[in-house]
Design an enzyme around this catalytic site. Structure first.
Site, PDB file in Angstrom:
ATOM      1  CG  HIS A 109      -2.067   0.834   1.227  1.00 47.15           C
ATOM      2  ND1 HIS A 109      -1.980   2.208   1.324  1.00 47.15           N
ATOM      3  CD2 HIS A 109      -3.388   0.559   1.150  1.00 47.15           C
ATOM      4  CE1 HIS A 109      -3.200   2.715   1.305  1.00 47.15           C
ATOM      5  NE2 HIS A 109      -4.069   1.747   1.201  1.00 47.15           N
ATOM      6  CD  GLU A 154      -4.330   0.503  -2.154  1.00 47.57           C
ATOM      7  OE1 GLU A 154      -4.939  -0.424  -1.597  1.00 47.57           O
ATOM      8  OE2 GLU A 154      -4.782   1.668  -2.176  1.00 47.57           O
TER       9      GLU A 154
END
Ligand SMILES: *[C@@H]1O[C@H](CO)[C@@H](O)[C@H](O)[C@H]1NC(C)=O
Ligand SMILES: *[C@@H]1O[C@H](CO)[C@@H](O)[C@H](O)[C@H]1NC(C)=O
Ligand SMILES: *[C@@H]1O[C@H](CO)[C@@H](O)[C@H](O)[C@H]1NC(C)=O
Ligand SMILES: *[C@@H]1O[C@H](CO)[C@@H](O)[C@H](O)[C@H]1NC(C)=O
Ligand SMILES: *[C@@H]1O[C@H](CO)[C@@H](O)[C@H](O)[C@H]1NC(C)=O
Length: 382
Positions: A204, A345
């Site tokens: 992330h 992501e």
């Protein structure tokens, strides 16, 4: 018999964890910093064991000056204690993104009966308790990983998930981060479960390709995504089961566009008054060799191309950020705030475990390991 062999297996895993921990634990673990540097000086990355998290990433702009292009904290213990929990650049698991009502069954079913057989409940930490986000309250991003191997260009972290947050069975996870000449960061993950369990992971990372020099937001960055479908979601960002064809919509980045090309039309798309994106684009083809998503800044000249083993990418333009910046980004008096970064992501189909109509299998078990790989390649445009 079954119980005995399972606990033996668990003991084996614990023994392995013990060995890993004994050999390398630093006094400041789990916030011990590992620095990796490519021999050609093109890229320097810093990680902490906590969450196997990337804390700094230095690459060169078009003038050859190195910039730290990822968000983060000067005090890495904030990864654990920041109540806003923006999830700055860790490994996210055991199940990234959202799980409808924090509930799923194995085998998966549509809207499982809460007290039905083989139904699992994970803490609902998102949208006022409507869903689970990023593996629960203490997902893999907020766990104390240990170093199992390290040299000047590569580090491998280990985490044993002991049926944490209500997921079934144990999962042994290894993550390797590597830097290479030519401005390359590579991350690979191997996750091995002891029982049937959903696994869907991501890394992330929040990018600001200017490092807050000359611009404070990402709106003018160019974005290109090889995708003609985004997952349609409801007001809690849970998939409806349908896909939106990007043609003619603000989601169409098949040709490079400024992120803000149709910004006014994004109001509400990411929930409430949020403007911008927080969506799952499904790649049109495999992108292990060619970039599935690219983003660059005309200001710094820094360009990022991502190749991955994953079928999808989440793009989040960080509407909800409000966190003091790192010193190198003008902090702590200035904050990271809305649109300060774009999180990119690499992931699987989000909440496929509650969307059986897709026919996407995200259940893993002994003998069926989960793997994840992404390569981030940096270059400059002129
Ligand atoms: C959501 O899950 C809870 C248990 O965690 C259950 O009590 C509730 O009925 C579920 N809601 C729906 C709409 O299924
Ligand atoms: C993980 O690290 C945190 C921060 O140092 C500490 O409070 C916690 O007890 C550790 N947990 C385990 C299981 O070691
Ligand atoms: C560092 O470790 C990685 C992974 O084990 C290996 O591929 C690489 O050759 C090693 N590099 C050096 C400089 O020893
Ligand atoms: C978006 O809205 C702002 C404020 O209302 C307005 O100034 C701007 O011209 C609009 N941009 C586009 C592309 O419609
Ligand atoms: C910066 O963020 C902190 C933490 O969320 C908050 O307390 C503070 O009010 C913010 N500052 C500004 C100027 O928004």
């Amino acid at each position: 018999m079954v119980a005995v062999s399972l606990s033996l297996l668990a003991l084996g895993l614990l023994a392995k964890l013990g060995r890993a921990a004994d050999s390398v634990l630093a006094p400041d673990w789990p916030f011990d910093v590992t620095t990796l540097k490519a021999p050609d000086g093109s890229i320097t990355a810093k990680f902490v064991s906590f969450g196997a998290t990337l804390t700094e990433l230095w690459v060169k702009d078009r003038h050859g000056n190195a910039r730290d292009i990822v968000l983060g904290y000067d005090d890495n213990t904030r990864l654990l204690t920041d109540p806003d929990h923006p999830v700055f650049n860790p490994i996210v698991g055991r199940y990234a993104n959202r799980i409808k009502n924090g509930t799923f069954s194995i085998p998966i079913t549509k809207d499982p009966q809460p007290d039905g057989p083989n139904v699992f409940h994970i803490p609902t930490n998102d949208h006022d308790g409507q869903d689970t986000l990023h593996g629960g309250i203490y997902g893999w991003d907020r766990r104390n990983w240990t170093i199992v191997e390290r040299n000047s260009t590569s580090v491998t972290y280990f985490h044993l998930d002991r049926a944490d947050e209500g997921f079934p069975g144990y999962v042994e996870a290894h993550v390797t981060h590597t830097v290479e000449n030519g401005g390359i960061l590579h991350t690979s993950i191997l996750a091995q479960p002891t029982e049937k369990t959903p696994i869907m992971l991501t890394q992330h990372i929040y990018w600001n390709l200017d490092a807050f020099q000359g611009a404070d937001d990402v709106l003018d960055y160019k974005l290109q995504v090889d995708s003609s479908r985004v997952v349609a979601v409801d007001g809690d960002a849970i998939p409806t089961g349908k896909f939106t064809d990007v043609a003619g919509t603000p989601f169409d980045f098949r040709e490079a566009k400024p992120i803000s090309w149709r910004w006014n039309e994004t109001v509400g798309l990411c929930g409430g008054e949020c403007s911008g994106y927080d969506h799952c684009w499904i790649y049109d083809k495999a992108h292990e060799k060619t970039p599935g998503i690219s983003v660059w800044s005309d200001l710094s000249g820094i360009r990022l191309d991502v190749t991955t083993s994953n079928p999808a990418t989440q793009v989040y333009t960080a509407y909800w950020l409000n966190t003091p910046r790192k010193l190198v980004h003008g902090g702590p008096s200035l904050n990271y705030s809305k649109w300060s970064a774009v999180a990119i992501e690499q992931e699987g189909y989000i909440d496929a475990i509650n969307t059986p109509e897709w026919g996407v299998d995200q259940i893993y078990y002994p003998g069926k390991d989960y793997t994840w790989e992404s390569t981030y390649k940096f270059s400059t445009i002129h």
